[in-house]
Design an enzyme around this catalytic site. Structure first.
Site, PDB file in Angstrom:
ATOM      1  N   HIS A 262       3.870 -12.950  89.503  1.00 13.60           N
ATOM      2  CA  HIS A 262       3.473 -13.869  88.429  1.00 13.60           C
ATOM      3  C   HIS A 262       4.418 -15.074  88.371  1.00 13.60           C
ATOM      4  O   HIS A 262       3.985 -16.222  88.272  1.00 13.60           O
ATOM      5  CB  HIS A 262       3.506 -13.152  87.069  1.00 13.60           C
TER       6      HIS A 262
ATOM      7  N   HIS B  63       6.317  -6.839  91.010  1.00 14.85           N
ATOM      8  CA  HIS B  63       5.069  -7.221  90.329  1.00 14.85           C
ATOM      9  C   HIS B  63       5.264  -8.488  89.498  1.00 14.85           C
ATOM     10  O   HIS B  63       4.474  -9.441  89.604  1.00 14.85           O
ATOM     11  CB  HIS B  63       4.615  -6.068  89.427  1.00 14.85           C
ATOM     12  N   GLU B  64       6.301  -8.507  88.684  1.00 17.71           N
ATOM     13  CA  GLU B  64       6.530  -9.666  87.828  1.00 17.71           C
ATOM     14  C   GLU B  64       6.933 -10.897  88.629  1.00 17.71           C
ATOM     15  O   GLU B  64       6.628 -12.028  88.237  1.00 17.71           O
ATOM     16  CB  GLU B  64       7.598  -9.342  86.778  1.00 17.71           C
TER      17      GLU B  64
END
Length: 450
Positions: free
Chosen positions: A26, A22-23
């Site tokens: 980003h 997920h990170e």
């Protein structure tokens, strides 16, 4: 609880992997859009391990509490920014770039889920063929026209090579309170009508209400051991007894005995036994036991032998490398839609908040799926990943979806949302997240205590 040495590593691996993915979404998009990343952290709290990257001297951190993570970018709202780097600050980017960076986190969770399902389909998914066994006359299955020996090949034109595939598609019709059309191998069609089912019926009850059972080989159910002080022992059942019937329904396989008691803790059943060529009937009050995240019925007996299903009863659901790509995407989409529908039912009060699970339940399921094999664990990773993606897209401040909502408002009105509105939204978001985590943890501990 299962073996802690399996549950704990499986849980930590699952959370750390999915948070990292997920990170990374980003992080990767921020880098591509020339936004400076100061820190990439997996976990919170005290750093256990860290190093500096060559580009921008970004700090990569593995922290002690692996229940989340974050990507810290250069931002004038958090600290002074050198004049020569202002153009690389997150807050100086166009609303479309900020939107892309924030959206990338949930999006990559869906991409990973599709990848996990793709790998699962390439490796092959084995399951029991949906050939019907004994059906209870009070079940939806019987009332709809299904009979023993019927072979389900599709639900609403979706192929169902395994029983789990049947339930997956029936569950969607149940949530929609619509009618599911079941196609049998002889091209007959039967219909499961959920439209008149009460809204307060819990999804966890669906299995029992539908009443599907698979065809089992016939075998004598002979008891080899009766647990001391168990419901069976108190009723007078002894080692060597043969279970003939329960509540008038014949028992021809150990699994049929399990099915007859597992969903009925606390109820009294009539058990017909054969002992020394003499038949007798005993009343047994079913006991209860904790299994995974629910309470099940048990009577405290062990079988003398249990024959497995013949190989002809199993189906291997497998695709080639390229054919599995659309299947993985389709599976991700279908389960994402189901997740949204389920969340919607909880929000409007048509489903119990007991369906919300927290880290303890996730840890248990992670351990169980890891023990069942790579296919089961891949499925678990995919489901948790897409759930993480869906939840992060909810329009709640503090979550990615809350930021995206502010950006959409900014695009529409032509200027950023005011600091006051963002601050109020932040407080609301924190309150909602605390409430959500409290409910999840309460449900976890309630399941443990039960």
């Amino acid at each position: 609880m299962d073996n802690l040495f399996i549950i704990l590593p499986a849980f930590i691996f699952t959370i750390a992997l999915l948070v990292a993915i997920h990170e990374f979404g980003h992080f990767w998009v921020a880098r591509k859009l020339n936004v400076k990343v100061l820190r990439f952290s997996i976990g919170f709290g005290m750093p256990l391990f860290s190093f500096r990257g060559k580009k921008d001297n970004t700090e990569f951190v593995l922290a002690a509490i692996p229940l989340g993570g974050y990507v810290k970018m250069l931002d004038e709202r958090e600290a002074d920014v050198p004049e020569d780097e202002v153009h690389r600050a997150f807050n100086r980017q166009s609303v479309y770039k900020r939107f892309a960076i924030v959206f990338a986190g949930p999006f990559i969770n869906f991409v990973f889920a599709a990848f996990a399902f793709w790998l699962m389909f390439v490796m092959g998914v084995q399951g029991v063929k949906p050939i019907m066994g004994k059906l209870a006359p009070t079940s939806i299955s019987w009332e709809s026209g299904l009979r023993s020996g019927d072979h389900i090949v599709a639900v609403d034109d979706n192929d169902t090579p395994t029983m789990s595939a049947v339930y997956e598609h029936l569950f969607e019709a149940f949530l929609d309170r619509s009618t599911a059309t079941i196609t049998l191998n002889d091209q007959r069609k039967v219909h499961f009508d959920f439209s008149s089912m009460a809204q307060d019926v819990e999804p966890s009850e669906l299995h029992k209400i539908i009443g599907l059972t698979v065809q089992l080989p016939v075998e004598d159910v002979i008891i080899s051991e009766v647990t001391v002080d168990s419901p069976a022992a108190k009723a007078g059942i002894e080692a060597g007894d043969q279970i003939i019937a329960i509540d008038g329904q014949s028992i021809d396989h150990w699994r049929e005995l399990v099915n007859a008691v597992i969903d009925r803790p606390g109820e009294t059943i009539s058990v017909e036994i054969l002992r020394n060529a003499q038949r007798s009937t005993l009343a047994v009050i079913i006991g209860s036991a904790k299994s995974a995240n629910r309470t099940i019925g048990r009577i405290g007996v062990r079988p003398k032998s249990v024959s497995g299903l013949p190989k002809s009863m199993y189906s291997m659901h497998q695709y080639g490398i390229f054919a599995a790509i659309p299947k993985g995407i389709e599976k991700t989409w279908d389960l994402s839609v189901l997740t949204v529908k389920m969340l919607g039912r909880i929000v409007i009060g048509e489903a119990s908040i007991k369906n919300i699970s927290g880290p303890i339940t996730i840890a248990e399921v992670a351990g169980q799926s890891a023990q069942l094999g790579i296919e089961s664990f891949l499925r678990f990773l995919a489901i948790v990943s897409l759930s993480l993606g869906v939840i992060n897209l909810l329009p709640i401040p503090m979550l990615d979806g809350g930021h995206l909502l502010f950006y959409i408002v900014e695009i529409v009105k032509g200027s950023p949302v005011s600091d006051m509105v963002q601050e109020i939204g932040l407080k609301i978001g924190v309150t909602l997240l605390v409430m959500l985590m409290s409910v999840a943890l309460y449900n976890d501990f309630a399941r443990l205590l039960n």
